[in-house]
Design a protein around this motif. Structure first.
Motif, PDB file in Angstrom:
ATOM      1  N   ALA A   1       0.823  -1.214   0.000  1.00  0.00           N
ATOM      2  CA  ALA A   1       0.000   0.000   0.000  1.00  0.00           C
ATOM      3  C   ALA A   1       0.857   1.265   0.000  1.00  0.00           C
ATOM      4  CB  ALA A   1      -0.924   0.003   1.211  1.00  0.00           C
ATOM      5  N   ASP A   2       2.157   1.100   0.090  1.00  0.00           N
ATOM      6  CA  ASP A   2       3.087   2.237   0.145  1.00  0.00           C
ATOM      7  C   ASP A   2       2.776   3.149   1.327  1.00  0.00           C
ATOM      8  OD1 ASP A   2       5.327   3.633  -0.749  1.00  0.00           O
ATOM      9  OD2 ASP A   2       4.137   4.986  -1.994  1.00  0.00           O
ATOM     10  N   LEU A   3       2.615   2.503   2.495  1.00  0.00           N
ATOM     11  CA  LEU A   3       2.349   3.215   3.738  1.00  0.00           C
ATOM     12  C   LEU A   3       3.379   2.783   4.786  1.00  0.00           C
ATOM     13  CD1 LEU A   3      -1.514   2.704   3.912  1.00  0.00           C
ATOM     14  CD2 LEU A   3      -0.347   4.887   3.562  1.00  0.00           C
ATOM     15  N   PRO A   4       3.625   3.627   5.784  1.00  0.00           N
ATOM     16  CA  PRO A   4       4.526   3.212   6.867  1.00  0.00           C
ATOM     17  C   PRO A   4       3.949   2.025   7.641  1.00  0.00           C
ATOM     18  CG  PRO A   4       4.144   5.591   6.924  1.00  0.00           C
ATOM     19  CD  PRO A   4       3.179   5.013   5.935  1.00  0.00           C
ATOM     20  N   VAL A   5       4.814   1.114   8.023  1.00  0.00           N
ATOM     21  CA  VAL A   5       4.386  -0.066   8.781  1.00  0.00           C
ATOM     22  C   VAL A   5       3.711   0.367  10.075  1.00  0.00           C
ATOM     23  CG1 VAL A   5       5.166  -2.170   9.949  1.00  0.00           C
ATOM     24  CG2 VAL A   5       6.185  -1.512   7.767  1.00  0.00           C
ATOM     25  N   SER A   6       4.259   1.383  10.731  1.00  0.00           N
ATOM     26  CA  SER A   6       3.685   1.832  12.008  1.00  0.00           C
ATOM     27  C   SER A   6       2.251   2.323  11.826  1.00  0.00           C
ATOM     28  CB  SER A   6       4.549   2.926  12.630  1.00  0.00           C
ATOM     29  OG  SER A   6       4.629   4.047  11.762  1.00  0.00           O
ATOM     30  N   THR A   7       1.982   2.997  10.738  1.00  0.00           N
ATOM     31  CA  THR A   7       0.620   3.483  10.463  1.00  0.00           C
ATOM     32  C   THR A   7      -0.345   2.323  10.287  1.00  0.00           C
ATOM     33  OG1 THR A   7       1.463   5.487   9.400  1.00  0.00           O
ATOM     34  CG2 THR A   7      -0.790   4.825   8.850  1.00  0.00           C
ATOM     35  N   VAL A   8       0.040   1.355   9.468  1.00  0.00           N
ATOM     36  CA  VAL A   8      -0.822   0.191   9.219  1.00  0.00           C
ATOM     37  C   VAL A   8      -1.001  -0.604  10.511  1.00  0.00           C
ATOM     38  CG1 VAL A   8      -1.097  -1.939   7.894  1.00  0.00           C
ATOM     39  CG2 VAL A   8      -0.181   0.108   6.785  1.00  0.00           C
ATOM     40  N   SER A   9       0.055  -0.765  11.255  1.00  0.00           N
ATOM     41  CA  SER A   9      -0.014  -1.503  12.510  1.00  0.00           C
ATOM     42  C   SER A   9      -0.996  -0.848  13.483  1.00  0.00           C
ATOM     43  CB  SER A   9       1.376  -1.589  13.143  1.00  0.00           C
ATOM     44  OG  SER A   9       1.320  -2.262  14.371  1.00  0.00           O
ATOM     45  N   LYS A  10      -0.921   0.453  13.608  1.00  0.00           N
ATOM     46  CA  LYS A  10      -1.820   1.169  14.525  1.00  0.00           C
ATOM     47  C   LYS A  10      -3.274   1.068  14.079  1.00  0.00           C
ATOM     48  CE  LYS A  10       1.704   4.393  16.048  1.00  0.00           C
ATOM     49  NZ  LYS A  10       2.216   5.773  15.944  1.00  0.00           N
ATOM     50  N   ILE A  11      -3.505   1.077  12.781  1.00  0.00           N
ATOM     51  CA  ILE A  11      -4.874   0.930  12.276  1.00  0.00           C
ATOM     52  C   ILE A  11      -5.384  -0.481  12.544  1.00  0.00           C
ATOM     53  CG2 ILE A  11      -6.286   0.842  10.175  1.00  0.00           C
ATOM     54  CD1 ILE A  11      -4.500   3.145   9.103  1.00  0.00           C
ATOM     55  N   MET A  12      -4.555  -1.479  12.278  1.00  0.00           N
ATOM     56  CA  MET A  12      -4.981  -2.870  12.435  1.00  0.00           C
ATOM     57  C   MET A  12      -5.184  -3.265  13.901  1.00  0.00           C
ATOM     58  SD  MET A  12      -5.553  -4.136   9.564  1.00  0.00           S
ATOM     59  CE  MET A  12      -5.527  -3.223   8.057  1.00  0.00           C
TER      60      MET A  12
END
Length: 76
Positions: free
Chosen positions: A24-35
């Motif tokens: 998704a071309d997003l930071p891992v930390s961002t995706v992790s916090k959303i999930m």
């Protein structure tokens, strides 16, 4: 898009957070916090990127299944 739906789709595809973030071309930390639910109201653009990425991966999954079934049919 419902965040629970995104989480479920990611789980069904057996994707890691790292994989989803990279695709998704997003930071891992961002995706992790959303999930994990840490981010309660992620931006619409971020959710759209995740949704589009999961949709593309779902299509690839279906296509692989179709090709496998077609191959089995043709070889029997």
């Amino acid at each position: 898009m419902d965040l629970d739906s995104l989480r479920e789709r990611k789980k069904l595809l057996k994707m890691t957070t790292y994989d989803l973030a990279a695709l998704a071309d997003l930071p891992v930390s961002t995706v992790s916090k959303i999930m994990t639910g840490e981010t309660k109201n992620p931006s619409f653009v971020t959710i759209e990127k995740l949704d589009r990425t999961l949709w593309q991966e779902e299509l690839k999954f279906r296509l692989r299944d179709y090709i496998r079934a077609l191959d089995e049919y043709m070889n029997n």
